[in-house]
Design a protein around this motif. Structure first.
Motif, mmCIF file in Angstrom:
data_model
loop_
_atom_site.group_PDB
_atom_site.id
_atom_site.type_symbol
_atom_site.label_atom_id
_atom_site.label_comp_id
_atom_site.label_asym_id
_atom_site.label_seq_id
_atom_site.Cartn_x
_atom_site.Cartn_y
_atom_site.Cartn_z
ATOM 1 N N MET A 1 0.854 -1.170 0.000
ATOM 2 C CA MET A 1 0.000 0.000 0.000
ATOM 3 C C MET A 1 0.903 1.237 0.000
ATOM 4 O O MET A 1 1.869 1.323 0.737
ATOM 5 C CB MET A 1 -0.892 -0.029 1.239
ATOM 6 C CG MET A 1 -1.933 1.038 1.253
ATOM 7 S SD MET A 1 -2.998 0.967 2.705
ATOM 8 C CE MET A 1 -4.191 -0.230 2.160
ATOM 9 N N SER A 2 0.578 2.180 -0.842
ATOM 10 C CA SER A 2 1.422 3.370 -0.951
ATOM 11 C C SER A 2 1.248 4.273 0.264
ATOM 12 O O SER A 2 0.240 4.233 0.972
ATOM 13 C CB SER A 2 1.082 4.132 -2.229
ATOM 14 O OG SER A 2 -0.179 4.751 -2.097
ATOM 15 N N SER A 3 2.265 5.060 0.490
ATOM 16 C CA SER A 3 2.229 5.955 1.649
ATOM 17 C C SER A 3 1.156 7.030 1.492
ATOM 18 O O SER A 3 0.562 7.468 2.477
ATOM 19 C CB SER A 3 3.602 6.588 1.864
ATOM 20 O OG SER A 3 3.990 7.333 0.729
ATOM 21 N N GLU A 4 0.891 7.453 0.256
ATOM 22 C CA GLU A 4 -0.170 8.446 0.033
ATOM 23 C C GLU A 4 -1.537 7.879 0.411
ATOM 24 O O GLU A 4 -2.358 8.561 1.015
ATOM 25 C CB GLU A 4 -0.198 8.877 -1.434
ATOM 26 C CG GLU A 4 0.859 9.881 -1.794
ATOM 27 C CD GLU A 4 0.701 10.354 -3.226
ATOM 28 O OE1 GLU A 4 -0.451 10.469 -3.687
ATOM 29 O OE2 GLU A 4 1.722 10.604 -3.862
ATOM 30 N N MET A 5 -1.751 6.626 0.067
ATOM 31 C CA MET A 5 -3.021 5.988 0.377
ATOM 32 C C MET A 5 -3.194 5.823 1.886
ATOM 33 O O MET A 5 -4.280 6.046 2.425
ATOM 34 C CB MET A 5 -3.075 4.626 -0.302
ATOM 35 C CG MET A 5 -4.417 4.187 -0.702
ATOM 36 S SD MET A 5 -4.211 2.729 -1.730
ATOM 37 C CE MET A 5 -5.846 2.627 -2.295
ATOM 38 N N ARG A 6 -2.124 5.448 2.557
ATOM 39 C CA ARG A 6 -2.197 5.320 4.025
ATOM 40 C C ARG A 6 -2.454 6.664 4.676
ATOM 41 O O ARG A 6 -3.237 6.766 5.620
ATOM 42 C CB ARG A 6 -0.894 4.719 4.568
ATOM 43 C CG ARG A 6 -0.894 3.224 4.491
ATOM 44 C CD ARG A 6 0.246 2.678 5.270
ATOM 45 N NE ARG A 6 1.391 2.674 4.348
ATOM 46 C CZ ARG A 6 2.609 2.319 4.660
ATOM 47 N NH1 ARG A 6 2.914 1.965 5.877
ATOM 48 N NH2 ARG A 6 3.569 2.321 3.765
ATOM 49 N N LEU A 7 -1.797 7.700 4.154
ATOM 50 C CA LEU A 7 -2.006 9.042 4.695
ATOM 51 C C LEU A 7 -3.456 9.467 4.498
ATOM 52 O O LEU A 7 -4.081 10.016 5.414
ATOM 53 C CB LEU A 7 -1.059 10.042 4.033
ATOM 54 C CG LEU A 7 -1.256 11.504 4.425
ATOM 55 C CD1 LEU A 7 -0.997 11.698 5.927
ATOM 56 C CD2 LEU A 7 -0.372 12.401 3.606
ATOM 57 N N GLN A 8 -4.014 9.202 3.317
ATOM 58 C CA GLN A 8 -5.395 9.570 3.033
ATOM 59 C C GLN A 8 -6.355 8.847 3.975
ATOM 60 O O GLN A 8 -7.280 9.443 4.520
ATOM 61 C CB GLN A 8 -5.736 9.245 1.573
ATOM 62 C CG GLN A 8 -7.096 9.726 1.149
ATOM 63 C CD GLN A 8 -7.211 11.234 1.173
ATOM 64 O OE1 GLN A 8 -6.236 11.953 0.960
ATOM 65 N NE2 GLN A 8 -8.401 11.719 1.454
ATOM 66 N N ARG A 9 -6.139 7.552 4.195
ATOM 67 C CA ARG A 9 -6.985 6.794 5.112
ATOM 68 C C ARG A 9 -6.875 7.329 6.536
ATOM 69 O O ARG A 9 -7.860 7.417 7.253
ATOM 70 C CB ARG A 9 -6.592 5.310 5.073
ATOM 71 C CG ARG A 9 -7.071 4.628 3.822
ATOM 72 C CD ARG A 9 -6.711 3.167 3.778
ATOM 73 N NE ARG A 9 -7.263 2.471 4.916
ATOM 74 C CZ ARG A 9 -6.793 1.326 5.392
ATOM 75 N NH1 ARG A 9 -5.753 0.750 4.828
ATOM 76 N NH2 ARG A 9 -7.358 0.743 6.428
ATOM 77 N N GLN A 10 -5.660 7.685 6.946
ATOM 78 C CA GLN A 10 -5.465 8.219 8.289
ATOM 79 C C GLN A 10 -6.161 9.568 8.453
ATOM 80 O O GLN A 10 -6.772 9.837 9.491
ATOM 81 C CB GLN A 10 -3.964 8.356 8.587
ATOM 82 C CG GLN A 10 -3.652 8.712 10.002
ATOM 83 C CD GLN A 10 -4.042 7.606 10.968
ATOM 84 O OE1 GLN A 10 -3.885 6.438 10.669
ATOM 85 N NE2 GLN A 10 -4.554 7.988 12.114
ATOM 86 N N LEU A 11 -6.106 10.403 7.430
ATOM 87 C CA LEU A 11 -6.781 11.698 7.487
ATOM 88 C C LEU A 11 -8.299 11.529 7.557
ATOM 89 O O LEU A 11 -8.978 12.247 8.298
ATOM 90 C CB LEU A 11 -6.394 12.553 6.274
ATOM 91 C CG LEU A 11 -4.947 13.059 6.250
ATOM 92 C CD1 LEU A 11 -4.650 13.751 4.926
ATOM 93 C CD2 LEU A 11 -4.670 13.978 7.415
ATOM 94 N N GLU A 12 -8.837 10.589 6.797
ATOM 95 C CA GLU A 12 -10.274 10.324 6.854
ATOM 96 C C GLU A 12 -10.679 9.802 8.227
ATOM 97 O O GLU A 12 -11.708 10.197 8.776
ATOM 98 C CB GLU A 12 -10.655 9.313 5.779
ATOM 99 C CG GLU A 12 -10.608 9.866 4.377
ATOM 100 C CD GLU A 12 -10.862 8.803 3.323
ATOM 101 O OE1 GLU A 12 -11.299 7.688 3.680
ATOM 102 O OE2 GLU A 12 -10.625 9.092 2.139
#
Length: 72
Positions: A1-12
């Motif tokens: 999983m890309s770091s951008e995707m993890r960041l987006q999930r964490q922000l949500e």
């Protein structure tokens, strides 16, 4: 999983947590006392032992007559 995707999930996830945090809360004792007051002041058609038999016109679950006849 890309770091951008993890960041987006964490922000949500953080956004949902903030929304839940901002909700008004009441204590359990206050909620239960409000529930007791509501139950004592509103007639429940499913508990005739407490409120007595309900008049057929007041019963919201009784089919109400629509008229004298039905045309097909």
């Amino acid at each position: 999983m890309s770091s951008e995707m993890r960041l987006q999930r964490q922000l949500e996830h953080n956004k949902r947590l903030r929304e839940q945090f901002e909700l008004d809360r009441i204590s359990v004792s206050e909620a239960s006392s409000q529930l007791i007051k509501f139950c004592q002041s509103h007639r429940d058609v499913f508990v005739p032992q407490v409120w007595g038999e309900l008049d057929k016109r007041e019963d919201p679950f009784m089919a109400q007559p629509k008229g004298c006849c039905t045309l097909m």
